[in-house]
Design a protein around this motif. Structure first.
Motif, mmCIF file in Angstrom:
data_model
loop_
_atom_site.group_PDB
_atom_site.id
_atom_site.type_symbol
_atom_site.label_atom_id
_atom_site.label_comp_id
_atom_site.label_asym_id
_atom_site.label_seq_id
_atom_site.Cartn_x
_atom_site.Cartn_y
_atom_site.Cartn_z
ATOM 1 N N GLY B 28 -22.000 -8.666 -8.912
ATOM 2 C CA GLY B 28 -21.653 -9.875 -9.645
ATOM 3 C C GLY B 28 -20.233 -10.351 -9.401
ATOM 4 N N TYR B 29 -19.460 -9.566 -8.674
ATOM 5 C CA TYR B 29 -18.100 -9.993 -8.316
ATOM 6 C C TYR B 29 -18.094 -10.347 -6.829
ATOM 7 C CZ TYR B 29 -16.779 -7.852 -12.747
ATOM 8 O OH TYR B 29 -16.679 -7.534 -14.075
ATOM 9 N N THR B 30 -17.234 -11.300 -6.459
ATOM 10 C CA THR B 30 -17.183 -11.764 -5.066
ATOM 11 C C THR B 30 -16.005 -11.131 -4.337
ATOM 12 O OG1 THR B 30 -18.053 -13.866 -5.842
ATOM 13 C CG2 THR B 30 -17.101 -13.828 -3.614
ATOM 14 N N ARG B 45 -14.329 -14.373 -10.664
ATOM 15 C CA ARG B 45 -14.610 -12.939 -10.746
ATOM 16 C C ARG B 45 -14.622 -12.378 -9.325
ATOM 17 N NH1 ARG B 45 -17.773 -11.123 -15.084
ATOM 18 N NH2 ARG B 45 -19.410 -10.342 -13.710
ATOM 19 N N VAL B 46 -13.607 -11.569 -9.024
ATOM 20 C CA VAL B 46 -13.436 -11.098 -7.646
ATOM 21 C C VAL B 46 -13.422 -9.569 -7.559
ATOM 22 C CG1 VAL B 46 -12.132 -13.151 -6.948
ATOM 23 C CG2 VAL B 46 -10.912 -11.122 -7.803
ATOM 24 N N ARG B 47 -13.654 -9.116 -6.349
ATOM 25 C CA ARG B 47 -13.526 -7.698 -6.013
ATOM 26 C C ARG B 47 -12.497 -7.567 -4.912
ATOM 27 N NH1 ARG B 47 -18.796 -4.647 -3.965
ATOM 28 N NH2 ARG B 47 -17.429 -2.843 -3.930
ATOM 29 N N ALA B 100 -12.557 -4.718 -9.662
ATOM 30 C CA ALA B 100 -13.310 -5.944 -9.941
ATOM 31 C C ALA B 100 -12.758 -6.538 -11.222
ATOM 32 C CB ALA B 100 -14.800 -5.638 -10.092
ATOM 33 N N GLY B 101 -12.528 -7.833 -11.206
ATOM 34 C CA GLY B 101 -11.948 -8.431 -12.394
ATOM 35 C C GLY B 101 -11.797 -9.925 -12.253
ATOM 36 N N HIS B 121 -7.106 -9.301 -13.873
ATOM 37 C CA HIS B 121 -7.400 -8.582 -15.109
ATOM 38 C C HIS B 121 -8.648 -7.736 -14.850
ATOM 39 C CE1 HIS B 121 -4.845 -11.245 -17.973
ATOM 40 N NE2 HIS B 121 -4.178 -10.732 -16.963
ATOM 41 N N VAL B 122 -8.414 -6.445 -14.826
ATOM 42 C CA VAL B 122 -9.425 -5.521 -14.312
ATOM 43 C C VAL B 122 -10.569 -5.320 -15.304
ATOM 44 C CG1 VAL B 122 -9.805 -3.196 -13.419
ATOM 45 C CG2 VAL B 122 -7.614 -4.356 -13.020
ATOM 46 N N GLU B 123 -11.794 -5.406 -14.810
ATOM 47 C CA GLU B 123 -12.968 -5.118 -15.626
ATOM 48 C C GLU B 123 -13.709 -3.876 -15.134
ATOM 49 O OE1 GLU B 123 -13.762 -9.688 -17.138
ATOM 50 O OE2 GLU B 123 -15.129 -8.830 -15.649
ATOM 51 N N LYS B 124 -13.558 -3.600 -13.830
ATOM 52 C CA LYS B 124 -14.165 -2.387 -13.270
ATOM 53 C C LYS B 124 -13.181 -1.784 -12.280
ATOM 54 C CE LYS B 124 -18.729 -4.082 -14.081
ATOM 55 N NZ LYS B 124 -19.825 -3.270 -14.603
#
Lengths: 485, 485
Positions: B28-30, B45-47, B100-101, B121-124
């Protein structure tokens, strides 16, 4: 004495020692290239320098001289009789001559030269370098196709070894002029495509400490007293460059293999085209690069190098390579199945023999209409210990080979970037981890998932042009017996 | 337990083994590159994958992570407390992480990262490769300028040898990332200019029969039982390619010199940029090519590689190279005169010492305002036997050297193409003609006037960037002591 005798004075022809001297003797003429002689207007006064490819006297009054420059040839007419015609007729073939004269349109197209609609009426003729009168091989003989030689038994057949012994003469054939221009273009497209994809060109050392990764087929030497060897592949250092933060790298450079056996496809020194890159999600990202790269190479050769391919065709006839816009990818399992269905006995988890590869190439051509395809997911057992196993089934590996006309041309894989897994896989294969400690340690400072592939430049040209012997695509080949010239 | 603890589940962070696993965890992250993180919109939302260049915990609730990719860095904020912040704080530096964030604009520009107007802003957060906790050198230490180290005595100074021992880490500095990208560009412009001038790129063998041209400084080895050595220069084979009908050729490849002495400018293996071409009227046609070539290289570096030059400047300050549109050419005699007038004792017919060359470089810079010039017409006595003597005065030769910042960078000359003169000059220098028979014989089948030059790629980059030590411009240098990594 006729008027022709008077027309050419002594300074108009003869042997000269330096190019400075001939510049004075031929002052007033403009330099031209044989290949572009159709550009100057009729009547233009030009100079060309080239090899006396053919010399023919017609009586005592006229001599015809064919001058060759690279693959281009032009007829030069020495008329008016006298000393200059005799001088021309006495030139040994392959001598280097400077011809000054007038561009003319012959009444009929000249036969046997590349320049057919233009010739030079010679006014000055000087020889800068005399070839020995009895050449060990002639360019004409070296230029014949096997078919021509077979048809007329009186023609001299120049064998591969003799060609290579006198490579300086052999390279002057139109086919060889084309082969090495094509080789240069292959390398150039390889570089340009990778540069445009964000790769950085690097140079890794060929002198390696210890005995290298490969065991037997390694050239050993002493490096100021330390044991050393010649790199059999840039792989370790390419991987270190990736660990060093260069996300994508390539290298063009010599690769050394102390091969013992003479084959049509192995050399002891060849030019490696190597690439290594970080991966994001899957090792098939490597296949994507190979696909883009080689379709670009093949397209470029077919469009930009048509004249060169034609020159090769004339001596070594071949069918144009069949390839598709998007390269076919088969899994190893699928390849095995095709072979088995065709009645070929193959071990599903073993390696393919050269014959099985050849057969698979035929089956793929029949079914898919392409002679360029990738075979992916090789069994782990037949790949080196540093190959990453597939995450869904470790009996298979994240690796692939690429085939052209049924012969392997590229080998590629994701590498193990985890030092513990690397050590475990080495141990499982009986590789002493102590002997590869430096390699394993390179991954202890943070290493991204990565992979790469390697191609032999000579093999690309050989297989694209169907040349059948890799010695034909190496400028000065090195095989188990040959170390000269 | 606060809300932050709940926000990040266990699958949101941790160590993962394969990139396939993290792909699922971070679906789900690009994918994004750190260098182009300013392109995605705020909120995207990027990786990104990169090295944990810096890790800093602020209390138990927030951690800041700087992620580096090549020379680009970005700040990643792990907020909300809980397991993920602790996981981030526990990462060893240089570990490879997938972040990912959400792309965010920080209230103030971030200091110390190349991406100052954007952060993640980190989510994973997943770690794919743990670096050892105690790195032998750190990228920060390896990145400092000598001035910085001198100013603050507490800072660690990383010596050249230690850098090279841990080259995989050392290469990650911004200066090294820039140096090798520049090196790639030098090679590329060299190739492109020569290709556009009608040169063909070739590859000549590095394995040579016998003991090569050069005597002592040669690496010897056994080639399937035959005595062999590594080529100290591609010159002989370049010349044979010219005799083989390729009018203009170039080669980029390794050159091997078994140097005994450690200097700042010699390596046992370096990358040679070599060219050879037929000449029409005068050897200065070589100088014309060198002129066009190097002005193009320098111009390209100054325009297309400004960011890289700046990165090098930050660690290794240097003055931009002074060069002019048309390169200054001086005759050797003129150079001698300038040195003598400056009170330097030099022999007009002898060779220049390294100090005299340095001094001449200073005098030329003062008088002509350039640090790049050619010195032509060297005395024949100080050049190799195969150098063509000047036609107007054989005490001088058709040869030249090129200098950058007072150091020789290119050596070039017209070669003797006449086998008799070649043999005579060899004999006059005490060279046994029997030992060079194969070389002399290459000119017996018709040989055009020709010449060439050679440049060391590492030396070009060293001198253009004023780096002072050639080990800085070789990816994995080989000197009399160093054969690893």
């Amino acid at each position: 004495m006729d008027s022709g005798e008077e027309r050419h004075g002594e300074g108009d022809y003869g042997d000269v020692v330096t190019m400075e001297a001939v510049r004075e003797l031929q002052a007033g003429y403009t330099w031209a290239d044989v290949a572009s002689l159709e550009s100057p207007a009729e009547g233009a006064r030009v100079r060309v320098r080239g090899a006396a490819a053919a010399v023919r006297a017609v009586g005592r009054r006229v001599a015809f001289l064919v001058v060759r420059q690279g693959a281009a040839t032009v007829q030069c007419v020495v008329a008016g009789g006298g000393g200059m015609a005799r001088f021309a007729a006495g030139l040994s073939r392959e001598s280097v001559v400077d011809v000054a004269g007038v561009v003319s349109r012959p009444r009929e197209p000249v036969r046997g030269t590349t320049q057919q609609l233009v010739e030079i009426h010679v006014e000055k003729l000087h020889c800068l370098s005399r070839a020995v009168p009895n050449l060990p091989i002639t360019v004409d003989d070296a230029s014949r196709s096997e078919e021509d030689v077979a048809r007329a038994k009186a023609l001299v057949h120049v064998g591969q070894d003799k060609r290579l012994d006198y490579r300086v003469i052999d390279l002057r054939t139109a086919a060889n002029q084309a082969i090495f221009r094509i080789q240069c273009q292959v390398e150039n497209v390889f570089r340009q495509v990778l540069l445009s994809e964000g790769f950085v060109g690097i140079h890794t050392p060929k002198l390696i400490g210890g005995a290298s990764e490969g065991g037997a087929a390694v050239f050993k030497l002493s490096y100021n007293g330390q044991p050393a060897c010649l790199a059999q592949s840039p792989q370790l250092h390419k991987q270190m460059a990736i660990c060093g933060g260069f996300g994508r790298v390539f290298e063009v450079g010599p690769v050394f293999r102390a091969e013992g056996s003479d084959t049509h496809r192995h050399l002891c020194e060849f030019t490696g085209l190597d690439a290594e890159m970080t991966l994001r999600d899957h090792y098939t990202e490597l296949c994507d690069v190979v696909d883009k790269l080689f379709v670009a190479v093949f397209d470029h050769l077919n469009t930009a190098c048509a004249a060169e391919l034609e020159a090769i065709q004339r001596q070594y006839p071949f069918e144009p390579l069949k390839y598709s816009r998007t390269t076919l990818r088969l899994d190893y399992d699928q390849g095995i199945k095709m072979l088995q269905e065709a009645g070929v006995h193959v071990d599903a988890m073993g390696d393919l023999t050269t014959e099985a590869e050849k057969k698979l190439g035929e089956l793929v051509r029949e079914r898919y209409g392409t002679e360029f395809f990738m075979l992916c997911r090789y069994p782990s057992a037949v790949r080196p210990f540093y190959t990453m196993p597939c995450s869904d089934d470790p009996r298979y590996s994240c690796s692939f080979d690429v085939f052209v006309r049924g012969e392997e041309i590229i080998s590629g894989a994701q590498r193990v970037h985890d030092p513990e897994l690397l050590a475990a896989q080495a141990t499982a294969r009986g590789v002493d981890v102590g002997s590869i400690a430096a390699y394993v340690d390179a991954f202890r400072y943070g290493a991204p998932p990565h992979g790469g592939f390697g191609v032999g430049l000579e093999r690309v040209v050989m297989l694209f042009c169907g040349l059948g012997n890799i010695r034909k695509t190496s400028l000065f080949p090195r095989d188990p017996k040959r170390l000269a010239p």
